[in-house]
Design an enzyme around this catalytic site. Structure first.
Site, mmCIF file in Angstrom:
data_model
loop_
_atom_site.group_PDB
_atom_site.id
_atom_site.type_symbol
_atom_site.label_atom_id
_atom_site.label_comp_id
_atom_site.label_asym_id
_atom_site.label_seq_id
_atom_site.Cartn_x
_atom_site.Cartn_y
_atom_site.Cartn_z
ATOM 1 N N HIS A 134 0.833 -1.211 0.000
ATOM 2 C CA HIS A 134 0.000 0.000 0.000
ATOM 3 C C HIS A 134 0.871 1.265 0.000
ATOM 4 O O HIS A 134 0.697 2.162 -0.840
ATOM 5 C CB HIS A 134 -0.908 -0.037 1.233
ATOM 6 C CG HIS A 134 -1.794 1.148 1.390
ATOM 7 N ND1 HIS A 134 -3.147 1.114 1.139
ATOM 8 C CD2 HIS A 134 -1.526 2.423 1.793
ATOM 9 C CE1 HIS A 134 -3.667 2.307 1.373
ATOM 10 N NE2 HIS A 134 -2.703 3.128 1.772
ATOM 11 N N GLU A 135 1.838 1.321 0.913
ATOM 12 C CA GLU A 135 2.675 2.527 1.025
ATOM 13 C C GLU A 135 3.544 2.709 -0.218
ATOM 14 O O GLU A 135 3.689 3.819 -0.734
ATOM 15 C CB GLU A 135 3.555 2.471 2.281
ATOM 16 C CG GLU A 135 2.783 2.449 3.598
ATOM 17 C CD GLU A 135 1.811 3.613 3.780
ATOM 18 O OE1 GLU A 135 1.987 4.666 3.139
ATOM 19 O OE2 GLU A 135 0.854 3.458 4.571
ATOM 20 N N HIS A 138 1.731 4.248 -3.072
ATOM 21 C CA HIS A 138 1.600 5.708 -2.957
ATOM 22 C C HIS A 138 2.782 6.405 -3.638
ATOM 23 O O HIS A 138 2.615 7.455 -4.252
ATOM 24 C CB HIS A 138 1.560 6.141 -1.488
ATOM 25 C CG HIS A 138 0.209 6.029 -0.839
ATOM 26 N ND1 HIS A 138 -0.964 6.388 -1.471
ATOM 27 C CD2 HIS A 138 -0.155 5.620 0.409
ATOM 28 C CE1 HIS A 138 -1.982 6.203 -0.637
ATOM 29 N NE2 HIS A 138 -1.519 5.726 0.502
ATOM 30 N N HIS A 144 -5.870 6.664 -2.444
ATOM 31 C CA HIS A 144 -6.802 5.710 -1.832
ATOM 32 C C HIS A 144 -7.958 5.379 -2.758
ATOM 33 O O HIS A 144 -8.420 6.225 -3.514
ATOM 34 C CB HIS A 144 -7.297 6.248 -0.489
ATOM 35 C CG HIS A 144 -6.232 6.175 0.556
ATOM 36 N ND1 HIS A 144 -6.219 6.948 1.679
ATOM 37 C CD2 HIS A 144 -5.128 5.382 0.626
ATOM 38 C CE1 HIS A 144 -5.150 6.643 2.397
ATOM 39 N NE2 HIS A 144 -4.459 5.708 1.772
ATOM 40 N N CYS A 145 -8.370 4.123 -2.668
ATOM 41 C CA CYS A 145 -9.355 3.569 -3.592
ATOM 42 C C CYS A 145 -10.604 3.182 -2.799
ATOM 43 O O CYS A 145 -10.507 2.710 -1.675
ATOM 44 C CB CYS A 145 -8.737 2.347 -4.259
ATOM 45 S SG CYS A 145 -9.824 1.474 -5.375
ATOM 46 N N CYS A 150 -9.355 -4.092 -2.801
ATOM 47 C CA CYS A 150 -8.178 -3.406 -3.327
ATOM 48 C C CYS A 150 -7.247 -3.041 -2.178
ATOM 49 O O CYS A 150 -7.693 -2.545 -1.142
ATOM 50 C CB CYS A 150 -8.575 -2.137 -4.066
ATOM 51 S SG CYS A 150 -7.151 -1.285 -4.771
ATOM 52 N N CYS A 169 -7.079 -3.584 -7.302
ATOM 53 C CA CYS A 169 -8.266 -3.751 -8.151
ATOM 54 C C CYS A 169 -7.842 -3.433 -9.589
ATOM 55 O O CYS A 169 -6.747 -2.922 -9.828
ATOM 56 C CB CYS A 169 -9.389 -2.815 -7.695
ATOM 57 S SG CYS A 169 -9.077 -1.064 -8.036
ATOM 58 N N CYS A 172 -6.762 0.309 -10.147
ATOM 59 C CA CYS A 172 -5.457 0.676 -9.593
ATOM 60 C C CYS A 172 -4.334 -0.039 -10.354
ATOM 61 O O CYS A 172 -3.277 0.539 -10.589
ATOM 62 C CB CYS A 172 -5.394 0.346 -8.105
ATOM 63 S SG CYS A 172 -6.429 1.451 -7.110
#
Ligand code: ZN
Ligand code: ZN
Length: 197
Positions: A134-135, A138, A144-145, A150, A169, A172
């Site tokens: 996740h990080e 970025h 953010h989704c 996701c 997802c 993304c």
């Protein structure tokens, strides 16, 4: 590891178990489809400690790494086992420079079970991988989704974190593919883990 350097470098700061770094690297390599290296980090986190909060400042870590880093990697993910904060929040699992180069993940809270005790090692590793992915995403400009399934869904608790999956997802994923094309990134032809071990 191959002669050519990877796209992402994973850097431990302070005490971090090697197995955590390897699992993180393998998951990032699989989900991002880009080569990852595990690098040597710094031993001490003292510089980032905030005695008033008894925690470590995630923003200061990212700023420091950005100033000091000279490696050829396009992105750096730092890994720490201490509790991180950013000024507006009580704690964070991780932090990243959006569209920048640096991200950090903390394993500190990720082994806790809601209501006390610890989760299984398997669940712990899965959480570390999710926060790391996740990080890092970025830093590739992903935000953010709202999609439930996701890894870019915002998470503010361990419950949130356990709820969403380890992958992107379709939306993304296509954003990421687009960034790769613009950066002319070297993606892995076949998904291979052998370079890591
Ligand atoms: Zn986020
Ligand atoms: Zn998404």
């Amino acid at each position: 590891m191959s002669g050519e350097s990877g796209v992402v470098g994973i850097v431990p700061i302070g005490e971090v178990k090697q197995v955590v770094l390897k699992i993180l690297a393998a998951n990032i390599q699989a989900v991002f489809n880009i080569p990852v290296d595990i690098l040597n980090g710094r031993k001490s986190l003292k510089k980032f400690f905030n005695p008033n909060r008894n925690q470590y400042n995630a923003i200061t870590i990212l700023d420091h790494m950005e100033r000091r880093w000279k490696q050829p990697h396009k992105r750096i993910l730092a890994v720490v086992s201490v509790d991180l904060f950013i000024p507006i929040l009580t704690y964070v699992f991780g932090e990243a420079q959006i569209n920048g180069k640096m991200a950090v993940v903390s394993t500190y809270r990720l082994n806790r079970r809601t209501g006390g005790g610890n989760v299984s090692l398997e669940r712990f590793y899965e959480r570390v991988a999710k926060v790391g992915i996740h990080e890092l995403a970025h830093t590739f400009g992903l935000v953010h989704c709202k999609e439930n399934h996701c890894v870019m869904r915002a998470s503010y608790s361990l419950r949130d974190l356990d709820y969403y999956p380890l992958y992107f997802c379709d939306y993304c994923q296509s954003m990421l593919d687009d960034v790769y094309r613009r950066m002319k990134l070297r993606t892995l032809k076949a998904r291979s883990f052998e370079d890591l071990f």
